[in-house]
Design a protein around this motif. Structure first.
Motif, PDB file in Angstrom:
ATOM      1  N   HIS A 175       0.368  -1.513   0.125  1.00  0.00           N
ATOM      2  CA  HIS A 175      -0.005  -0.429   0.106  1.00  0.00           C
ATOM      3  C   HIS A 175       0.296   1.483  -0.277  1.00  0.00           C
ATOM      4  N   ASN A 176       1.202   1.807  -0.801  1.00  0.00           N
ATOM      5  CA  ASN A 176       1.839   3.430  -1.475  1.00  0.00           C
ATOM      6  C   ASN A 176       0.033   4.329  -0.655  1.00  0.00           C
ATOM      7  N   ARG A 177       0.706   4.541   0.585  1.00  0.00           N
ATOM      8  CA  ARG A 177      -0.368   5.714   0.987  1.00  0.00           C
ATOM      9  C   ARG A 177      -0.974   6.727   0.686  1.00  0.00           C
ATOM     10  N   THR A 178      -2.210   7.183   0.826  1.00  0.00           N
ATOM     11  CA  THR A 178      -2.078   8.416   0.035  1.00  0.00           C
ATOM     12  C   THR A 178      -2.594   9.438   1.248  1.00  0.00           C
ATOM     13  N   TRP A 179      -2.468  11.038   0.967  1.00  0.00           N
ATOM     14  CA  TRP A 179      -1.903  11.797   1.901  1.00  0.00           C
ATOM     15  C   TRP A 179      -3.312  12.417   0.683  1.00  0.00           C
ATOM     16  N   GLY A 180      -3.663  12.872   0.181  1.00  0.00           N
ATOM     17  CA  GLY A 180      -4.601  13.097  -0.558  1.00  0.00           C
ATOM     18  C   GLY A 180      -4.230  13.931  -1.531  1.00  0.00           C
ATOM     19  N   ILE A 181      -4.362  14.333  -2.899  1.00  0.00           N
ATOM     20  CA  ILE A 181      -3.940  14.398  -4.073  1.00  0.00           C
ATOM     21  C   ILE A 181      -2.705  15.663  -4.575  1.00  0.00           C
ATOM     22  N   ILE A 182      -2.963  16.362  -3.818  1.00  0.00           N
ATOM     23  CA  ILE A 182      -1.860  17.736  -3.938  1.00  0.00           C
ATOM     24  C   ILE A 182      -1.000  16.554  -3.061  1.00  0.00           C
ATOM     25  N   PHE A 183      -0.879  16.400  -1.905  1.00  0.00           N
ATOM     26  CA  PHE A 183       0.276  16.012  -1.204  1.00  0.00           C
ATOM     27  C   PHE A 183       1.092  14.991  -1.537  1.00  0.00           C
ATOM     28  N   ASP A 184      -0.449  13.954  -2.860  1.00  0.00           N
ATOM     29  CA  ASP A 184       0.789  12.922  -3.297  1.00  0.00           C
ATOM     30  C   ASP A 184       1.536  13.693  -4.564  1.00  0.00           C
ATOM     31  N   ILE A 185       1.094  14.349  -5.292  1.00  0.00           N
ATOM     32  CA  ILE A 185       2.163  14.789  -6.122  1.00  0.00           C
ATOM     33  C   ILE A 185       3.352  15.460  -5.181  1.00  0.00           C
ATOM     34  N   VAL A 186       3.097  16.366  -4.382  1.00  0.00           N
ATOM     35  CA  VAL A 186       4.379  16.684  -3.674  1.00  0.00           C
ATOM     36  C   VAL A 186       5.171  15.610  -3.563  1.00  0.00           C
ATOM     37  N   GLU A 187       4.750  14.403  -2.828  1.00  0.00           N
ATOM     38  CA  GLU A 187       5.759  13.410  -2.588  1.00  0.00           C
ATOM     39  C   GLU A 187       6.382  12.844  -3.725  1.00  0.00           C
ATOM     40  N   CYS A 188       5.337  12.788  -5.105  1.00  0.00           N
ATOM     41  CA  CYS A 188       6.131  12.508  -6.218  1.00  0.00           C
ATOM     42  C   CYS A 188       7.089  13.116  -6.931  1.00  0.00           C
ATOM     43  N   LEU A 189       7.151  14.630  -6.436  1.00  0.00           N
ATOM     44  CA  LEU A 189       8.413  14.913  -6.736  1.00  0.00           C
ATOM     45  C   LEU A 189       9.467  15.186  -5.820  1.00  0.00           C
ATOM     46  N   ILE A 190       9.045  14.800  -4.548  1.00  0.00           N
ATOM     47  CA  ILE A 190      10.079  14.260  -3.931  1.00  0.00           C
ATOM     48  C   ILE A 190      11.409  13.115  -4.097  1.00  0.00           C
ATOM     49  N   GLN A 191       9.951  12.096  -4.025  1.00  0.00           N
ATOM     50  CA  GLN A 191      10.652  10.793  -5.076  1.00  0.00           C
ATOM     51  C   GLN A 191      11.814  10.314  -5.734  1.00  0.00           C
ATOM     52  N   ARG A 192      10.636  11.018  -6.675  1.00  0.00           N
ATOM     53  CA  ARG A 192      11.675  10.559  -7.966  1.00  0.00           C
ATOM     54  C   ARG A 192      12.362  11.452  -8.647  1.00  0.00           C
ATOM     55  N   ASN A 193      12.773  13.090  -7.603  1.00  0.00           N
ATOM     56  CA  ASN A 193      13.628  14.055  -7.913  1.00  0.00           C
ATOM     57  C   ASN A 193      15.221  13.818  -6.200  1.00  0.00           C
ATOM     58  N   PHE A 194      14.705  13.394  -5.509  1.00  0.00           N
ATOM     59  CA  PHE A 194      15.713  13.394  -5.047  1.00  0.00           C
ATOM     60  C   PHE A 194      16.064  11.555  -4.371  1.00  0.00           C
ATOM     61  N   SER A 195      15.233  10.857  -5.196  1.00  0.00           N
ATOM     62  CA  SER A 195      15.180   9.773  -4.658  1.00  0.00           C
ATOM     63  C   SER A 195      15.271   9.383  -3.424  1.00  0.00           C
ATOM     64  N   TYR A 196      13.791   9.541  -3.026  1.00  0.00           N
ATOM     65  CA  TYR A 196      13.267   9.427  -1.681  1.00  0.00           C
ATOM     66  C   TYR A 196      12.490   8.535  -1.286  1.00  0.00           C
ATOM     67  N   ALA A 197      13.191   7.211  -0.814  1.00  0.00           N
ATOM     68  CA  ALA A 197      12.518   5.572  -0.339  1.00  0.00           C
ATOM     69  C   ALA A 197      11.320   6.593   0.754  1.00  0.00           C
ATOM     70  N   THR A 198      10.408   6.514   0.234  1.00  0.00           N
ATOM     71  CA  THR A 198       9.439   6.452   1.754  1.00  0.00           C
ATOM     72  C   THR A 198       8.982   5.155   2.776  1.00  0.00           C
ATOM     73  N   SER A 199       8.434   4.515   3.753  1.00  0.00           N
ATOM     74  CA  SER A 199       8.228   3.678   4.366  1.00  0.00           C
ATOM     75  C   SER A 199       7.835   2.516   3.159  1.00  0.00           C
ATOM     76  N   ASP A 200       6.868   2.981   2.392  1.00  0.00           N
ATOM     77  CA  ASP A 200       5.938   1.894   0.828  1.00  0.00           C
ATOM     78  C   ASP A 200       7.646   1.109   0.075  1.00  0.00           C
ATOM     79  N   VAL A 201       8.146   2.604  -0.274  1.00  0.00           N
ATOM     80  CA  VAL A 201       8.873   1.548  -1.129  1.00  0.00           C
ATOM     81  C   VAL A 201      10.341   0.682  -0.136  1.00  0.00           C
ATOM     82  N   ARG A 202      10.302   0.901   0.962  1.00  0.00           N
ATOM     83  CA  ARG A 202      11.498   0.378   1.524  1.00  0.00           C
ATOM     84  C   ARG A 202      10.638  -1.433   2.319  1.00  0.00           C
ATOM     85  N   ILE A 203       8.908  -1.319   2.434  1.00  0.00           N
ATOM     86  CA  ILE A 203       8.346  -2.653   2.477  1.00  0.00           C
ATOM     87  C   ILE A 203       8.189  -2.947   1.030  1.00  0.00           C
TER      88      ILE A 203
END
Length: 520
Positions: A175-203
């Motif tokens: 489950h890639n948890r949602t934080w609302g569509i707008i915040f999810d888009i912000v999370e996309c920017l962080i993940q794909r540009n900073f190679s940041y692994a959120t908890s679901d990536v690690r799982i």
């Protein structure tokens, strides 16, 4: 001829370093992403369009059931609150710091509570058994799915069940948890540009890695949607750094509406990459067998490793037979053209889907107009009917893997194999200009080993976008190539399997497999 699907053959790779890629400075990538977000904003309505086609009934995201309506309502409220928060935040500097911190804390608490109603407590989920039971012939497979933006527990469960009934296999969801569509888009920017692994990536990394190391599993199928493509790409980067090559050969990856900015899949040997680029027919016709074994004198410490790459490579001296034992061995045979770390990667996209345009289509098809494009490996199918939205079930699976119902009970029973417009569409090669000609594999390489290759009428010659080929030679006889001829994922429908499926099962401490060319 009817409508056609554009095929972009997999990139080959090479020594060049491309600035506009995930290896560039993160803030430069973010600024470019924000720019192209607005450039492609004309396609935002297609995220939900068409909104009133329900091929999977209550499994579709926008079908008017109470749980679906509840999810839509919560997301609508989150959009309003998050937009208001972002608009007000810049003027917060006129207020005292304690007041700003208090307001931000209160907003984040409300946002978290609303998202908790959507997400639930679990980080993983399984498809329901009524849609697909675990069958003995599929016991050696592990199917994993990572969802996209704005998906809570209810929509994830529907995604898993839709995949289960499509391929007749149980599916594990991360489950890639949602934080609302707008915040999810912000999370996309962080993940794909900073190679940041959120908890679901690690799982996801832990689950996929464990499956690859499991000697009872010969195949791990990873399906990714939307933001899940970013997360799956990060997982793949980690796997390529750590997992042995013979275990990586178990992995297959399929994406829908992928939002990633890169997808890695290097050749395993330099000669493979060189010939695939310079002499495709030789690369396709050259078979290489690689055998590796680890020998130990005490049952624990490896002291010798042997490799056979077609030409014998001298190994270190062997110990006497009575003092050594083989701990494990693996054999992999492939053509040089298919000699990659991951044997199969396929991407599916709609030409009007905003996320695809902002993601896979932008980075894999040179939409920037640059003579160089970021690394985005894997063949890409682009459907250009103008009717494609972004929802996993309602748009991608219903459009590409439509289901049929039992005429008596009305229950969904599996994929409609005959009335599938997408799979029957004629393939044409995506056109990018002369600068792109030497970075993609030849069509013969893409076509070789797929469902119809070498099986009679479907083999050769073939016609693709007006070009008739047979090993690079132009011929007069013509046969159109359809999506079903090239799509490996299609060959898994209704519990089926591709021709020449690998059998990498442990046998007396050894892991052995069929050739990659046979795998398709």
């Amino acid at each position: 001829m009817g409508s056609a699907t554009e095929l972009y053959r997999s990139q080959i790779g090479g020594p060049s370093v491309i600035n506009y890629s995930y290896t560039d400075f993160p803030w430069k990538l973010v600024l470019r992403d924000v720019r192209y977000f607005f450039v492609y904003s004309w396609a935002l309505p297609w995220i939900l369009w068409p909104a009133f086609t329900y091929g999977s009934g209550e499994l579709d995201e926008l079908y008017p059931t109470l749980p679906n309506l509840f999810c839509v309502a919560i997301h609508g409220l989150l959009i309003v609150l998050q937009l208001a928060f972002l608009l007000v935040l810049p003027v917060a500097i006129i207020f005292p710091l304690w007041m700003v911190l208090g307001a931000v804390t209160a907003f984040m608490l409300v946002n978290w509570l609303l998202c908790t109603l959507l997400n639930g407590p679990n980080g993983t989920m399984h498809s329901d058994e009524k849609y697909a039971k675990a069958l003995p012939q599929h016991a050696h497979e592990q199917w994993v799915f990572i969802n996209g933006v704005a998906v809570g527990k209810h929509w994830l469960k529907n995604n898993l069940n839709r995949l289960a009934i499509t391929f007749k296999r149980p599916v594990l969801g991360i489950h890639n948890r949602t934080w609302g569509i707008i915040f999810d888009i912000v999370e996309c920017l962080i993940q794909r540009n900073f190679s940041y692994a959120t908890s679901d990536v690690r799982i996801a990394y832990k689950i996929v890695k464990n499956a690859l190391y499991d000697p009872a599993k010969s195949k791990v199928v990873l399906i990714l949607h939307s933001q899940g493509g970013i997360e799956g790409g990060l997982v793949l980067d980690w796997l390529l750094q750590e997992i042995p090559q013979d275990l990586l050969s178990k992995l297959e990856i399929y994406t829908f509406g992928c939002a990633a900015n890169h997808f890695n899949n290097p050749h395993r040997h330099a000669v493979s990459q060189k010939l695939t680029r310079e002499n495709p027919s030789v690369a396709l016709g050259t078979v290489v067998t690689e055998t590796s074994s680890v020998i130990s004198s005490d049952g624990n410490s490896p002291v010798d490793a042997r490799r056979d790459l077609g030409v014998r490579i001298p190994a270190s001296p062997s110990l006497p037979r009575e003092h050594s034992s083989t701990l494990s061995s693996s054999t992999r045979t492939s053509t040089l053209a298919h000699d990659r770390a991951i044997a199969h990667i396929e991407h599916y996209a709609h030409s009007t889907d905003f996320v695809s345009i902002w993601g896979v289509l932008h980075f894999a098809t040179n939409r920037t107009g640059s003579p160089l494009i970021p690394r985005f490996l894997g063949r890409l199918f682009v459907r250009s009917t103008g009717l494609g939205g972004h929802q996993m079930n309602q748009h991608y699976l219903d459009g590409m893997f439509p289901l049929r119902r039992d005429p008596v009970t009305g229950e969904l029973v599996g994929v409609d194999e005959e009335g599938n417009e997408f799979m029957d569409e004629v393939v044409r090669l995506g056109v990018e200009g002369d600068a792109m000609d030497n970075i993609r594999e030849a069509f013969d390489i893409t076509y070789a080993g797929t469902q119809g290759f070498g099986s009679g009428e479907v083999s050769t010659p073939v016609e693709v976008h007006g070009v008739v080929t047979d090993g690079g030679k132009k011929l007069s006889r013509r046969r159109e190539v359809k999506v079903r001829d090239l799509s490996r994922l299609w060959s898994y429908r209704n519990g089926m399997s591709p021709q020449g499926s690998p059998q990498l099962l442990a046998t007396e401490g050894s892991v052995r497999g069929l050739s990659a060319s046979q795998m398709g």
